[in-house]
Design an enzyme around this catalytic site. Structure first.
Site, short mmCIF file in Angstrom:
data_model
loop_
_atom_site.label_atom_id
_atom_site.label_comp_id
_atom_site.label_asym_id
_atom_site.label_seq_id
_atom_site.Cartn_x
_atom_site.Cartn_y
_atom_site.Cartn_z
N SER A 36 -71.19 -17.65 28.89
CA SER A 36 -69.76 -17.33 29.17
C SER A 36 -69.30 -18.21 30.26
O SER A 36 -68.17 -18.54 29.94
CB SER A 36 -69.81 -15.74 29.78
OG SER A 36 -70.22 -14.75 28.85
N ARG A 96 -82.38 -16.78 27.39
CA ARG A 96 -82.25 -18.25 26.92
C ARG A 96 -83.35 -19.25 27.49
O ARG A 96 -83.89 -20.30 26.88
CB ARG A 96 -80.95 -18.95 27.29
CG ARG A 96 -79.60 -18.19 26.92
CD ARG A 96 -78.31 -18.66 27.70
NE ARG A 96 -78.57 -18.17 28.92
CZ ARG A 96 -77.54 -18.30 29.75
NH1 ARG A 96 -76.48 -18.97 29.46
NH2 ARG A 96 -77.61 -17.65 30.77
N HIS A 141 -74.17 -13.96 22.47
CA HIS A 141 -74.12 -12.39 22.45
C HIS A 141 -74.11 -12.21 21.05
O HIS A 141 -74.83 -10.80 20.97
CB HIS A 141 -72.85 -11.96 23.13
CG HIS A 141 -72.86 -12.18 24.84
ND1 HIS A 141 -71.64 -12.80 25.15
CD2 HIS A 141 -73.57 -12.06 25.52
CE1 HIS A 141 -71.82 -13.14 26.54
NE2 HIS A 141 -73.21 -12.67 26.82
N LYS A 166 -65.84 -6.46 41.71
CA LYS A 166 -65.67 -7.80 41.06
C LYS A 166 -64.72 -7.79 40.12
O LYS A 166 -64.68 -6.96 39.26
CB LYS A 166 -67.06 -8.17 40.51
CG LYS A 166 -68.12 -8.33 41.34
CD LYS A 166 -69.47 -8.93 40.54
CE LYS A 166 -70.58 -9.11 41.58
NZ LYS A 166 -71.81 -9.42 40.87
#
Length: 142
Positions: A127, A90, A16, A40
């Site tokens: 993450s 990615r 990030h 969430k």
């Protein structure tokens, strides 16, 4: 030109940070925004993610940090005069996931998406991987 770098940043990773630094070189202003869904629960509180992002951007004078709960990304952009969304990718799986959203953002509000390819040395970091490694007592980076 103003750009938005949205994400959950749960947690903030070196990947990030790399995308943020590269985006800051390309745009007049970059707003990095923790987007959260009230339905969430994240692994890290939003306040902690904001603090980590601010620390990552201390030497980037054209970067601001914000958060947004609920609502559409394009509404956030429209309300703040932002024309471009930055997404780090990615590989092919990320692009397959991001491309339909990019098309929809353009269709709904004329918001363009600017894809920044991940640095190959950081492309394996996510993450989820960072959180898993932390839970196992191994801290690859954060």
């Amino acid at each position: 030109m103003r750009a938005l770098f949205p994400g959950s940043f749960d947690p903030v990773t070196q990947g990030h940070q790399d995308v943020l630094r590269r985006a800051a070189l390309l745009f007049d202003e970059v707003v990095v925004c923790v987007m959260s869904n009230p339905n969430k629960s994240g692994r890290f509180p939003v306040a902690e993610r904001l603090e980590l992002l601010r620390a990552a951007a201390t030497d980037l004078s054209n970067v601001t940090v914000d958060s947004h709960t609920g609502g559409l990304l394009v509404d956030y952009c429209r309300d703040r005069g932002i024309d471009v969304v930055i997404r780090g990718v990615r590989g092919g799986a990320d692009l397959d996931y991001e491309l339909p959203m990019a098309r929809m953002n353009h269709e709904l509000a004329g918001v363009e998406t600017f894809f920044i390819a991940a640095d190959p040395s950081l492309a394996h970091i996510s993450s989820t991987l960072v959180t898993t490694m932390n839970q196992q007592g191994r801290v690859p980076e954060r």
